[in-house]
Scaffold this active site. Structure first.
Site, PDB file in Angstrom:
ATOM      1  N   LYS A  81      11.668  -9.278  81.985  1.00 35.60           N
ATOM      2  CA  LYS A  81      12.239 -10.355  82.818  1.00 35.60           C
ATOM      3  C   LYS A  81      12.480 -11.630  82.016  1.00 35.60           C
ATOM      4  CE  LYS A  81       8.090 -12.439  84.873  1.00 35.60           C
ATOM      5  NZ  LYS A  81       7.490 -12.887  86.127  1.00 35.60           N
ATOM      6  N   ASP A  82      11.845 -11.751  80.822  1.00 33.14           N
ATOM      7  CA  ASP A  82      12.050 -12.920  79.968  1.00 33.14           C
ATOM      8  C   ASP A  82      13.238 -12.747  79.019  1.00 33.14           C
ATOM      9  OD1 ASP A  82       9.847 -14.232  81.020  1.00 33.14           O
ATOM     10  OD2 ASP A  82       8.475 -13.470  79.497  1.00 33.14           O
ATOM     11  N   ARG A 129      12.916 -19.002  91.974  1.00 30.54           N
ATOM     12  CA  ARG A 129      13.072 -17.891  92.928  1.00 30.54           C
ATOM     13  C   ARG A 129      11.903 -17.844  93.900  1.00 30.54           C
ATOM     14  NH1 ARG A 129      10.332 -13.327  93.034  1.00 30.54           N
ATOM     15  NH2 ARG A 129       9.432 -13.848  91.006  1.00 30.54           N
ATOM     16  N   ARG A 130      10.685 -17.931  93.350  1.00 30.24           N
ATOM     17  CA  ARG A 130       9.507 -17.902  94.226  1.00 30.24           C
ATOM     18  C   ARG A 130       9.480 -19.131  95.124  1.00 30.24           C
ATOM     19  NH1 ARG A 130       5.782 -16.102  89.209  1.00 30.24           N
ATOM     20  NH2 ARG A 130       6.073 -13.840  89.367  1.00 30.24           N
ATOM     21  N   ARG A 147       2.558 -24.646  85.251  1.00 27.53           N
ATOM     22  CA  ARG A 147       2.878 -23.909  84.019  1.00 27.53           C
ATOM     23  C   ARG A 147       1.584 -23.487  83.341  1.00 27.53           C
ATOM     24  NH1 ARG A 147       7.049 -24.472  80.647  1.00 27.53           N
ATOM     25  NH2 ARG A 147       6.090 -22.639  79.726  1.00 27.53           N
ATOM     26  N   ARG A 153      -3.434 -20.971  85.038  1.00 27.35           N
ATOM     27  CA  ARG A 153      -2.956 -21.223  86.407  1.00 27.35           C
ATOM     28  C   ARG A 153      -4.041 -20.917  87.434  1.00 27.35           C
ATOM     29  NH1 ARG A 153       3.327 -18.959  86.436  1.00 27.35           N
ATOM     30  NH2 ARG A 153       3.690 -19.310  84.222  1.00 27.35           N
ATOM     31  N   CYS A 241      16.935 -18.730  84.690  1.00 24.32           N
ATOM     32  CA  CYS A 241      15.842 -19.301  85.483  1.00 24.32           C
ATOM     33  C   CYS A 241      16.184 -20.693  85.989  1.00 24.32           C
ATOM     34  CB  CYS A 241      14.524 -19.251  84.748  1.00 24.32           C
ATOM     35  SG  CYS A 241      14.494 -20.166  83.267  1.00 24.32           S
TER      36      CYS A 241
END
Length: 307
Positions: A81-82, A129-130, A147, A153, A241
């Protein structure tokens, strides 16, 4: 057989998934030797700024690709996904191993379910997105940026800075933290994941035929088909993103299903398209065509112009 140098980001998760992948290769090729070279990327160094403000996902890839180009490493292990949906010509994805859980995981203090979060609760995420999906589901909570790597986190949440956070289920499961830390997993249909979430992409030089042949032994054809459909949709939509975009594909009885999501940043506009087909690239384009027809591409164009 030659010794292979494997490029990986330095974070705990990146090193864990790299070691897990190398173990699967060692099982197939016990005579081969592998060594991990840790690479600190720009995305790892910039931890106090929202990713979309400093250049997006490619920030986790560029330094590693430079090492690949200079033959300092033979392959790079990325979270797929990156990886930008367009690769430089001299590289290719040599294999996509079996995908981990693609869903998003909800973690909260005292294991409070998302629907039961008190009004005014603060939820942390680093993803547009989230954030957009959270805002569309609950307009009475506050979404704040967080971040750092996953343990950072989690510590920020446990210290009371956030009431809850959203993380990729795959990373938590690879670290062995899924069952103990996660309050609930969001259903992929109701909370659409990032493109290629849960999948790894093993990037190699296009002319490294020996390594390409080896990687076939740990390649998942099904996951490659699904992520190909997802990444085709992303590429066509010019998504990054900087844009709340998501999508996931499943293969059922030879039929491929792809669900695409595009949203406005405030969560007020939401476009979801689901189509089926047999050709992954054709299906990715089909969902993109439908998104353009219903006006979703305008959201992306506006965001990209503003950037």
């Amino acid at each position: 057989m030659r010794k292979f140098i494997v490029g990986s980001r330095r974070s705990g998760l990146a090193m864990t998934q790299s070691k897990q992948f190398i173990a699967s290769l060692e099982e197939k090729f016990p005579e081969a030797e592998f060594e991990i070279k840790e690479i600190v990327t720009k995305g790892d160094r910039i931890v106090d700024v929202q990713l979309s403000k400093v250049g997006g996902k490619g920030l986790f890839v560029k330094e590693i690709e430079l090492a690949l180009e200079n033959k300092e490493i033979d392959m790079a292990i990325h979270s797929l996904k990156d990886v930008p949906s367009r690769l430089p010509e001299q590289f290719k994805i040599g294999c996509i191993p079996e995908r981990e859980d693609m869903r998003d995981a909800f973690l909260s203090n005292n294991k409070v379910l998302f629907k039961d979060l008190p009004s005014g609760s603060i939820v942390g995420t680093s993803s547009l997105r989230r954030a957009a999906q959270l805002k569309s589901m609950r307009d009475d909570i506050t979404v704040n940026w967080v971040r750092g790597n996953i343990d950072t986190r989690i510590k920020k949440m446990e210290s009371g800075e956030y009431d809850a956070i959203i993380l990729a289920a795959a990373g938590l499961k690879r670290m062995g933290w899924g069952d103990s830390r996660v309050t609930e997993y969001f259903d992929a249909e109701e909370f659409i994941p990032a493109i290629a979430q849960g999948a790894l992409g093993i990037e190699i030089r296009r002319d490294d035929h020996e390594l390409a042949e080896m990687l076939e032994a740990v390649h998942s054809t099904e996951d490659a088909i699904c992520t190909s459909a997802e990444r085709t949709f992303l590429r066509r939509m010019d998504g990054s993103c900087q844009v709340p975009i998501g999508g996931y594909a499943t293969l059922e009885d030879g039929e491929l299903y792809l669900t695409g999501l595009i949203m406005s940043e405030d969560g007020n506009e939401k476009y979801v398209v689901k189509k089926s087909g047999t050709d992954p690239e054709g299906l990715g384009n089909l969902v993109a065509d439908e998104m353009e027809k219903i006006g979703a591409k305008e959201i992306i164009d506006k965001i990209n112009e503003a950037q």
